[in-house]
Design an enzyme around this catalytic site. Structure first.
Site, mmCIF file in Angstrom:
data_model
loop_
_atom_site.group_PDB
_atom_site.id
_atom_site.type_symbol
_atom_site.label_atom_id
_atom_site.label_comp_id
_atom_site.label_asym_id
_atom_site.label_seq_id
_atom_site.Cartn_x
_atom_site.Cartn_y
_atom_site.Cartn_z
ATOM 1 N N TYR A 168 0.833 -1.201 0.000
ATOM 2 C CA TYR A 168 0.000 0.000 0.000
ATOM 3 C C TYR A 168 0.877 1.264 0.000
ATOM 4 C CZ TYR A 168 -3.061 3.753 1.459
ATOM 5 O OH TYR A 168 -3.723 4.950 1.509
ATOM 6 N N ARG A 212 1.803 9.213 12.569
ATOM 7 C CA ARG A 212 1.412 10.494 13.175
ATOM 8 C C ARG A 212 -0.097 10.735 13.082
ATOM 9 N NH1 ARG A 212 2.994 15.122 9.468
ATOM 10 N NH2 ARG A 212 1.102 14.299 8.518
ATOM 11 N N ARG A 225 -10.479 5.281 8.331
ATOM 12 C CA ARG A 225 -9.440 4.806 7.417
ATOM 13 C C ARG A 225 -8.393 4.079 8.262
ATOM 14 N NH1 ARG A 225 -7.322 9.619 3.916
ATOM 15 N NH2 ARG A 225 -7.322 10.694 5.916
ATOM 16 N N PHE A 285 15.486 19.925 -1.685
ATOM 17 C CA PHE A 285 14.089 19.537 -1.892
ATOM 18 C C PHE A 285 13.826 18.141 -1.330
ATOM 19 C CE2 PHE A 285 11.136 17.172 -4.648
ATOM 20 C CZ PHE A 285 9.964 17.899 -4.447
#
Length: 413
Positions: A168, A212, A225, A285
């Site tokens: 997943y 989290r 979920r 980034f």
């Protein structure tokens, strides 16, 4: 900016917080004039201010491609997340999403607030996508197709095993890592990273978010979920939602620590990926979110508050990470510091203590062997300094001058 109390407690946060505030204002002024690009960048600021900030590290061409890539996947994620959409409607949209990005007229109303606006005006994202170079388009289409198919698979399938969890996370985040590697390569600024370590970059971030966001996900309306794998949580409780119950607090923390330990397996790959990057903007980034992730895990580990609300770093520490993450030496230093913090929280009676400590010691060994830990300022270990009233008065004066200057600039804009 951070609260005055937090700044007085952590005065080292002040300069990075000011830099962060100015960087946010600068990013907001960089929105292009063309309507479709203006929508894309404005929407980026609305759905993820943190991503809108770190994307500024990139050059214009690559920044545009990554902006569109992010919004396409956000839209795809909005369809997946909307639990009010019937499965027989949702699955075909997810599977065909990679074709919709070529259609300037396509949109689908779903989601809430800013995400609904994104979906209603998706034609602006498609218009921007169609202006990208072909190499960028092909990378975005490929990842969107694979991610949509993976999401569709898990609409009808729960995360039962650790293998399911890995799969997943691969579909919703590992593929993002692969896609970004493809975009970096298409820009001719980086070599193409292997799928394995690109996947780990995404999995480390995704697993951190899943840990989290436990309470937010389990309280989702109209339907919870559930992304924590049954193979892990069933060792501690009968139902995943039982972790938030006060009477299960000991088991809940043990389960949380198990989840954090599982996420640490990706750190070595992440460090390898970042150490191979050449272009400074691309490096920052990639590196800033990874440092944020290890810091967040250090905050979450052994912390019952994960089951009571949102656990996150103080804004000043976030600003310090953004300010100080410039080189691979900075990354090694941050990972070493946060692994030390995490290690200090390990309870020897925790059922996964040995495994957790082994993973942390391996991370620390890698960081030490880099030779980059000397002559640096630690995120964690600080001398306790006593600030007298004169220093506090000076701090107030400096803050007053800065805020007056910012207000004057705002008035003149």
């Amino acid at each position: 900016m951070g609260s005055l109390g937090a700044i007085l407690k952590h005065p080292d946060d002040l300069y990075p917080l000011l830099k962060l505030k100015m960087a946010v204002r600068h990013a907001e002024k960089q929105i292009p004039s063309e309507p479709h690009w203006a929508f894309c960048y404005s929407m980026l600021h609305r759905v993820s201010r943190s991503f809108a900030l770190v994307i500024q590290q990139l050059g214009t061409e690559l920044r545009n491609a990554v902006c569109v890539f992010y919004l396409v996947l956000r839209a795809l994620d909005t369809v997946e997340d909307d639990t009010s959409i019937p499965t027989d409607v949702k699955v075909p949209i997810l599977i065909a999403f990679h074709r919709h990005i070529y259609d300037r007229d396509w949109h689908f109303s779903c989601g809430t607030k800013d995400y609904k606006v994104l979906m209603d005006q998706f034609h602006d994202v498609s218009t921007a996508f169609l202006e990208l170079e072909k190499g960028y388009q092909e990378a975005i289409e490929d990842i969107t197709k694979r991610m949509g198919a993976g999401m569709a698979k898990f609409i009808c399938k729960e995360v039962e095993t650790i293998g399911d969890y890995e799969e997943y996370c691969h579909y919703v985040a590992g593929l993002v890592g692969l896609g970004l590697s493809k975009l970096f390569h298409a820009s001719e600024l980086e070599d193409l990273a292997s799928d394995s370590i690109s996947n780990s970059m995404g999995l480390f971030l995704q697993k951190t978010n899943i840990i989290r966001d436990y309470l937010e996900d389990i309280n989702e309306i109209p339907k919870s979920r559930m992304f924590w794998p049954r193979e892990i949580w069933s060792k501690y409780v009968n139902k995943l939602e039982d972790l938030k119950n006060e009477e299960n607090s000991v088991k809940a923390v043990q389960c949380l620590n198990d989840m954090v330990t599982n996420s640490l397996i990706h750190v070595d790959d992440c460090l390898k990926y970042m150490s191979a990057l050449r272009e400074p903007g691309i490096f920052r980034f990639c590196a800033i979110p990874q440092v944020m992730a290890i810091g967040t895990l250090a905050m979450c580990y052994n912390n019952i508050n994960v089951f009571k609300g949102v656990v996150k770093m103080r804004r000043g520490l976030t600003a310090q990470i953004i300010h100080r993450t410039k080189t691979m030496a900075d990354v090694y230093g941050a990972f070493f510091d946060f692994s030390c913090m995490l290690k200090s929280k390990v309870d020897k009676n925790d059922p996964n203590a040995a495994k957790t400590l082994s993973s942390l010691e391996a991370i620390q060994k890698t960081c030490r062997e880099s030779g980059a830990l000397n002559k640096r300022k630690s995120y964690i270990i600080r001398n306790e300094l006593k600030y007298n009233s004169v220093l506090i008065v000076l701090l107030f004066i400096i803050l007053s001058i800065i805020f007056a200057s910012l207000s004057a600039n705002r008035s003149s804009d």
